[in-house]
Motif scaffolding. Structure first.
Motif, PDB file in Angstrom:
ATOM      1  N   GLY A  23       0.807  -1.216   0.000  1.00  0.00           N
ATOM      2  CA  GLY A  23       0.000   0.000   0.000  1.00  0.00           C
ATOM      3  C   GLY A  23       0.838   1.262   0.000  1.00  0.00           C
ATOM      4  O   GLY A  23       0.478   2.266  -0.638  1.00  0.00           O
ATOM      5  N   GLU A  24       1.965   1.231   0.703  1.00  0.00           N
ATOM      6  CA  GLU A  24       2.845   2.404   0.731  1.00  0.00           C
ATOM      7  C   GLU A  24       3.389   2.710  -0.666  1.00  0.00           C
ATOM      8  O   GLU A  24       3.385   3.868  -1.097  1.00  0.00           O
ATOM      9  CB  GLU A  24       4.009   2.150   1.691  1.00  0.00           C
ATOM     10  CG  GLU A  24       4.979   3.320   1.797  1.00  0.00           C
ATOM     11  CD  GLU A  24       6.151   3.032   2.706  1.00  0.00           C
ATOM     12  OE1 GLU A  24       7.153   3.779   2.627  1.00  0.00           O
ATOM     13  OE2 GLU A  24       6.089   2.050   3.484  1.00  0.00           O
ATOM     14  N   ILE A  25       3.823   1.683  -1.371  1.00  0.00           N
ATOM     15  CA  ILE A  25       4.343   1.876  -2.735  1.00  0.00           C
ATOM     16  C   ILE A  25       3.213   2.267  -3.679  1.00  0.00           C
ATOM     17  O   ILE A  25       3.394   3.093  -4.574  1.00  0.00           O
ATOM     18  CB  ILE A  25       5.043   0.609  -3.237  1.00  0.00           C
ATOM     19  CG1 ILE A  25       6.123   0.155  -2.251  1.00  0.00           C
ATOM     20  CG2 ILE A  25       5.644   0.824  -4.617  1.00  0.00           C
ATOM     21  CD1 ILE A  25       7.217   1.156  -2.010  1.00  0.00           C
ATOM     22  N   ALA A  78      14.468   1.181  -7.899  1.00  0.00           N
ATOM     23  CA  ALA A  78      15.272   0.359  -6.983  1.00  0.00           C
ATOM     24  C   ALA A  78      14.821   0.511  -5.540  1.00  0.00           C
ATOM     25  O   ALA A  78      14.813  -0.461  -4.764  1.00  0.00           O
ATOM     26  CB  ALA A  78      16.738   0.731  -7.124  1.00  0.00           C
ATOM     27  N   SER A  79      14.406   1.708  -5.167  1.00  0.00           N
ATOM     28  CA  SER A  79      13.930   1.938  -3.802  1.00  0.00           C
ATOM     29  C   SER A  79      12.639   1.175  -3.536  1.00  0.00           C
ATOM     30  O   SER A  79      12.472   0.571  -2.467  1.00  0.00           O
ATOM     31  CB  SER A  79      13.706   3.436  -3.588  1.00  0.00           C
ATOM     32  OG  SER A  79      13.094   3.677  -2.338  1.00  0.00           O
ATOM     33  N   LEU A 133      11.604  -1.582  -5.022  1.00  0.00           N
ATOM     34  CA  LEU A 133      11.900  -3.015  -4.974  1.00  0.00           C
ATOM     35  C   LEU A 133      12.576  -3.395  -3.671  1.00  0.00           C
ATOM     36  O   LEU A 133      12.284  -4.443  -3.086  1.00  0.00           O
ATOM     37  CB  LEU A 133      12.767  -3.408  -6.168  1.00  0.00           C
ATOM     38  CG  LEU A 133      12.091  -3.272  -7.543  1.00  0.00           C
ATOM     39  CD1 LEU A 133      13.102  -3.482  -8.659  1.00  0.00           C
ATOM     40  CD2 LEU A 133      10.934  -4.254  -7.685  1.00  0.00           C
ATOM     41  N   ALA A 134      13.463  -2.527  -3.185  1.00  0.00           N
ATOM     42  CA  ALA A 134      14.149  -2.803  -1.923  1.00  0.00           C
ATOM     43  C   ALA A 134      13.161  -2.822  -0.752  1.00  0.00           C
ATOM     44  O   ALA A 134      13.251  -3.684   0.137  1.00  0.00           O
ATOM     45  CB  ALA A 134      15.234  -1.760  -1.687  1.00  0.00           C
ATOM     46  N   LYS A 135      12.222  -1.901  -0.747  1.00  0.00           N
ATOM     47  CA  LYS A 135      11.233  -1.853   0.334  1.00  0.00           C
ATOM     48  C   LYS A 135      10.338  -3.094   0.317  1.00  0.00           C
ATOM     49  O   LYS A 135      10.014  -3.658   1.371  1.00  0.00           O
ATOM     50  CB  LYS A 135      10.390  -0.588   0.210  1.00  0.00           C
ATOM     51  CG  LYS A 135      11.134   0.691   0.585  1.00  0.00           C
ATOM     52  CD  LYS A 135      10.250   1.918   0.402  1.00  0.00           C
ATOM     53  CE  LYS A 135      11.006   3.199   0.777  1.00  0.00           C
ATOM     54  NZ  LYS A 135      10.189   4.420   0.559  1.00  0.00           N
ATOM     55  N   LEU A 136       9.950  -3.514  -0.874  1.00  0.00           N
ATOM     56  CA  LEU A 136       9.098  -4.698  -0.982  1.00  0.00           C
ATOM     57  C   LEU A 136       9.868  -5.958  -0.599  1.00  0.00           C
ATOM     58  O   LEU A 136       9.332  -6.846   0.072  1.00  0.00           O
ATOM     59  CB  LEU A 136       8.528  -4.815  -2.397  1.00  0.00           C
ATOM     60  CG  LEU A 136       7.518  -3.728  -2.771  1.00  0.00           C
ATOM     61  CD1 LEU A 136       7.190  -3.778  -4.260  1.00  0.00           C
ATOM     62  CD2 LEU A 136       6.232  -3.854  -1.946  1.00  0.00           C
ATOM     63  N   ALA A 155       3.279  -5.550 -10.679  1.00  0.00           N
ATOM     64  CA  ALA A 155       4.465  -4.875 -11.220  1.00  0.00           C
ATOM     65  C   ALA A 155       5.736  -5.459 -10.612  1.00  0.00           C
ATOM     66  O   ALA A 155       6.770  -5.570 -11.292  1.00  0.00           O
ATOM     67  CB  ALA A 155       4.389  -3.372 -10.946  1.00  0.00           C
ATOM     68  N   TRP A 156       5.679  -5.845  -9.336  1.00  0.00           N
ATOM     69  CA  TRP A 156       6.835  -6.479  -8.699  1.00  0.00           C
ATOM     70  C   TRP A 156       7.185  -7.787  -9.404  1.00  0.00           C
ATOM     71  O   TRP A 156       8.360  -8.058  -9.702  1.00  0.00           O
ATOM     72  CB  TRP A 156       6.551  -6.727  -7.218  1.00  0.00           C
ATOM     73  CG  TRP A 156       7.698  -7.425  -6.541  1.00  0.00           C
ATOM     74  CD1 TRP A 156       8.806  -6.854  -5.987  1.00  0.00           C
ATOM     75  CD2 TRP A 156       7.849  -8.844  -6.376  1.00  0.00           C
ATOM     76  NE1 TRP A 156       9.645  -7.821  -5.489  1.00  0.00           N
ATOM     77  CE2 TRP A 156       9.086  -9.049  -5.712  1.00  0.00           C
ATOM     78  CE3 TRP A 156       7.080  -9.955  -6.717  1.00  0.00           C
ATOM     79  CZ2 TRP A 156       9.557 -10.329  -5.391  1.00  0.00           C
ATOM     80  CZ3 TRP A 156       7.541 -11.228  -6.402  1.00  0.00           C
ATOM     81  CH2 TRP A 156       8.771 -11.395  -5.740  1.00  0.00           C
ATOM     82  N   ILE A 157       6.177  -8.608  -9.688  1.00  0.00           N
ATOM     83  CA  ILE A 157       6.443  -9.873 -10.384  1.00  0.00           C
ATOM     84  C   ILE A 157       7.008  -9.616 -11.778  1.00  0.00           C
ATOM     85  O   ILE A 157       7.974 -10.248 -12.202  1.00  0.00           O
ATOM     86  CB  ILE A 157       5.155 -10.723 -10.475  1.00  0.00           C
ATOM     87  CG1 ILE A 157       4.805 -11.291  -9.107  1.00  0.00           C
ATOM     88  CG2 ILE A 157       5.319 -11.850 -11.478  1.00  0.00           C
ATOM     89  CD1 ILE A 157       3.637 -12.231  -9.115  1.00  0.00           C
TER      90      ILE A 157
END
Length: 331
Positions: free
Chosen positions: A251-253, A301-302, A304-307, A267-269
């Protein structure tokens, strides 16, 4: 819509459609009953948006889902990639076990083609590995079906690395379908690298964590009494509460990108590789149209790193299936 290539030249839209939830009733229910008319309109709208990859299976219903997909694609077959699966045995319509025999592979496809109203299936999966039948027998029979013009590509579902290597030694395997999402990442250890070494594309099912990652509900009480997810260990008790931390990170992203939770999870996948094509399940146009926008979102990159930090491998609370289900995966 963007397009990607799975194994051995199988080109598909970057996002497919999991058709499993589309029938009314059936043996696997997520949420309220589907409206078959709306489900067919959802397939038509997906085609309009450039989605060409549709996934069904003999077991869904059973049989009814293939029939519905057949109705939806009638007159619209050109350019579509239709995938279905076999691998179970039935008694009076009830599933009574797995069956990866050559006889079942060849018999089952006849029923699938008839229900879909087509003469050739683009992608044919073994739905679950049969531990009592050598994978060489199963894949050999599926290769015969390519020669006979009844299927174009061979797929496996929930196969482990050793099985993949043995199967690929018999015939080209174009796709492996297994669960993969922010809350189910174990395939990254051995299975995904094995697929890449063998040139096998990867098709994640349940890429939205069976709906959990969409943020649509924050309590098991929000699900109907007959909802299949009520028996999912990750939806139970303390597991449910612990896993909400992943939803909050998504939710934050999502807020940063002015996007939905589903769009971010997908989108992550999509960011995990060009050989990966998720097939979220839909039964309504509104949710399909929302998810279809995921291919336009570029996570930095930020993000993806948070997730990754919120949902590391093995970090989800609870197994993804009960004991019986876990015995049937990654064989």
């Amino acid at each position: 819509m963007q397009y990607r290539e799975l194994g051995h030249g199988l080109k598909v839209s970057a996002l497919g459609v999991g058709c499993m939830p589309m029938i009314k009733g059936g043996n696997i229910v997520y949420g309220e009953d589907a409206d078959p008319d709306e489900a067919i309109k959802t397939i038509h709208r997906a085609i309009d948006l450039g989605i060409n990859f549709f996934d069904t299976a003999q077991i869904y219903g059973p049989f009814q889902n293939e029939e519905l997909v057949g109705q939806a694609i009638k007159g619209k077959r050109d350019g579509l990639i239709i995938a279905s699966k076999f691998g179970f045995k039935f008694d009076n319509g009830n599933i009574v076990g797995v069956d990866g025999s050559a006889t079942n592979a060849k018999t089952a496809v006849e029923g699938t083609l008839k229900r879909l109203g087509i003469d050739c299936l683009d992608l044919y999966y073994q739905h679950r590995v049969d531990p009592n039948i050598p994978i060489e027998e199963t894949v050999g029979a599926m290769a015969d079906l390519i020669t006979e013009g009844k299927i174009k590509h061979i797929g496996l579902s929930e196969a482990g690395p050793a099985t993949l290597r043995r199967a690929a030694a018999v015939a080209p395997i174009s796709a492996l379908q297994s669960e993969y999402s922010l809350w189910e990442r174990d395939i990254e250890d051995e299975i995904l690298p094995t697929c890449r070494a063998l040139g096998i594309g990867f098709v994640p099912y349940s890429p939205l964590g069976r709906g959990f990652l969409t943020g649509a509900f924050r309590s098991l009480d929000a699900l109907p009494d007959n909802d299949w997810r009520r028996q999912d260990p990750r939806f139970q008790g303390d597991n449910f509460a612990a896993n909400l931390a992943i939803v909050d990170a998504v939710g934050e992203i999502a807020g940063k990108h002015n996007a939905s939770h589903a769009q971010i999870a997908l989108a992550w996948i999509l960011a995990q590789g060009q050989d990966i094509v998720p097939i979220p399940g839909f039964k309504r146009r509104v949710t399909m149209e929302d998810s279809a926008k995921a291919s336009d979102i570029a996570l930095d990159a930020s993000d993806l790193a948070k997730l990754d930090a919120a949902a590391p491998r093995g970090g989800t609370s609870g197994p993804r299936y009960g004991e019986r289900g876990m015995k049937m995966v990654r064989l």
